[in-house]
Design an enzyme around this catalytic site. Structure first.
Site, mmCIF file in Angstrom:
data_model
loop_
_atom_site.group_PDB
_atom_site.id
_atom_site.type_symbol
_atom_site.label_atom_id
_atom_site.label_comp_id
_atom_site.label_asym_id
_atom_site.label_seq_id
_atom_site.Cartn_x
_atom_site.Cartn_y
_atom_site.Cartn_z
ATOM 1 N N MET A 9 0.811 -1.214 0.000
ATOM 2 C CA MET A 9 0.000 0.000 0.000
ATOM 3 C C MET A 9 0.848 1.269 0.000
ATOM 4 O O MET A 9 0.519 2.240 -0.665
ATOM 5 C CB MET A 9 -0.941 0.015 1.217
ATOM 6 C CG MET A 9 -1.951 -1.105 1.221
ATOM 7 S SD MET A 9 -2.999 -1.132 -0.248
ATOM 8 C CE MET A 9 -4.026 0.286 0.053
ATOM 9 N N VAL A 86 2.403 0.204 7.451
ATOM 10 C CA VAL A 86 3.231 -0.946 7.800
ATOM 11 C C VAL A 86 2.331 -2.158 8.021
ATOM 12 O O VAL A 86 1.106 -2.069 7.929
ATOM 13 C CB VAL A 86 4.122 -0.670 9.042
ATOM 14 C CG1 VAL A 86 5.035 0.529 8.786
ATOM 15 C CG2 VAL A 86 3.296 -0.465 10.302
ATOM 16 N N GLU A 88 0.022 -5.184 9.352
ATOM 17 C CA GLU A 88 -1.142 -5.157 10.242
ATOM 18 C C GLU A 88 -0.833 -5.889 11.548
ATOM 19 O O GLU A 88 -1.279 -7.021 11.781
ATOM 20 C CB GLU A 88 -2.350 -5.800 9.544
ATOM 21 C CG GLU A 88 -2.920 -4.964 8.420
ATOM 22 C CD GLU A 88 -3.546 -3.662 8.889
ATOM 23 O OE1 GLU A 88 -4.487 -3.703 9.696
ATOM 24 O OE2 GLU A 88 -3.081 -2.602 8.451
ATOM 25 N N LYS A 93 2.369 -1.117 14.901
ATOM 26 C CA LYS A 93 1.789 0.172 14.543
ATOM 27 C C LYS A 93 1.857 1.147 15.718
ATOM 28 O O LYS A 93 2.169 2.323 15.538
ATOM 29 C CB LYS A 93 0.349 -0.005 14.052
ATOM 30 C CG LYS A 93 0.280 -0.617 12.662
ATOM 31 C CD LYS A 93 -1.163 -0.770 12.202
ATOM 32 C CE LYS A 93 -1.254 -1.365 10.827
ATOM 33 N NZ LYS A 93 -0.839 -0.465 9.749
ATOM 34 N N SER A 115 -6.718 -1.605 8.046
ATOM 35 C CA SER A 115 -8.080 -2.083 7.812
ATOM 36 C C SER A 115 -8.541 -2.902 9.010
ATOM 37 O O SER A 115 -9.627 -3.477 8.988
ATOM 38 C CB SER A 115 -8.138 -2.946 6.543
ATOM 39 O OG SER A 115 -7.281 -4.061 6.681
ATOM 40 N N HIS A 136 -8.078 4.517 5.309
ATOM 41 C CA HIS A 136 -7.976 3.172 4.732
ATOM 42 C C HIS A 136 -8.167 3.239 3.219
ATOM 43 O O HIS A 136 -9.272 3.436 2.731
ATOM 44 C CB HIS A 136 -9.010 2.250 5.375
ATOM 45 C CG HIS A 136 -9.049 0.896 4.775
ATOM 46 N ND1 HIS A 136 -10.196 0.347 4.285
ATOM 47 C CD2 HIS A 136 -8.069 -0.004 4.556
ATOM 48 C CE1 HIS A 136 -9.931 -0.844 3.787
ATOM 49 N NE2 HIS A 136 -8.648 -1.074 3.941
ATOM 50 N N ASN A 139 -7.218 -0.990 -2.341
ATOM 51 C CA ASN A 139 -6.085 -1.444 -3.148
ATOM 52 C C ASN A 139 -6.502 -1.751 -4.583
ATOM 53 O O ASN A 139 -7.527 -2.384 -4.785
ATOM 54 C CB ASN A 139 -5.500 -2.703 -2.495
ATOM 55 C CG ASN A 139 -4.174 -3.110 -3.075
ATOM 56 O OD1 ASN A 139 -3.444 -2.285 -3.611
ATOM 57 N ND2 ASN A 139 -3.860 -4.372 -2.968
#
Length: 168
Positions: A9, A86, A88, A93, A115, A136, A139
């Protein structure tokens, strides 16, 4: 604008901002991941030029607006907006958000492309919960013009409005 993470992402988010005319600092843990991210951006832009979505000059200019560094502090030192992208993993995070809080100006808005987690969960790692939210991206971000914005319990209306304006 700073983007944290050059993977799936992150590179697309950096590309979108650069294509829109913003100077972007893209950071990742290694020079190798930054090189892969830049290579993917180049391929994405070539594809967009081929599809007639982006003019060749616009693609060239976008590439010059993306500056890379493996040093997180250097990437965010004067950023107005930071987008974290970064893995999930909540503890990762939160560690990133603690470091962002420490190294970026107090005015900086901190967004996560997560997400999975809430902005409130991420904001607990900072001293600026009013300037933390989730952005969010769908993609791939350079093809799908949709970003879900999710404020946290303490995210200010001003923060939400600034990010909405930026993304529009």
């Amino acid at each position: 604008i700073a983007v944290i993470g050059a993977g799936l992402m992150g590179h697309g988010i950096a590309q979108e901002f650069a294509t829109a005319g913003y100077e972007v600092r893209l950071t990742s843990r290694t020079e190798e991941s930054l090189r892969r991210g830049l290579d993917q951006i180049k391929r994405n832009l070539e594809r967009l030029v081929g599809l007639g979505v982006v003019e060749p000059r616009q693609a060239e200019e976008a590439e010059t607006r993306i500056h890379t560094t493996p040093a997180l502090g250097d990437a965010v030192a004067d950023a107005d907006v930071v987008v974290e992208a970064v893995y999930e993993d909540l503890s990762l995070k939160q560690r990133v958000f603690t470091e962002l809080d420490r190294t970026s100006p107090q005015r900086t808005v901190l967004a996560s492309s997560t997400s999975t987690f809430t902005a409130t969960q991420l904001a607990t790692a900072t001293r600026r919960p009013d300037r933390v939210l989730v952005a969010h991206y769908i993609n791939p971000p350079y093809l799908v013009p949709l970003v879900e914005l999710v404020p946290g319990e303490e995210t200010s209306k001003e923060t939400l409005a600034v990010i909405q304006g930026l993304l529009r």
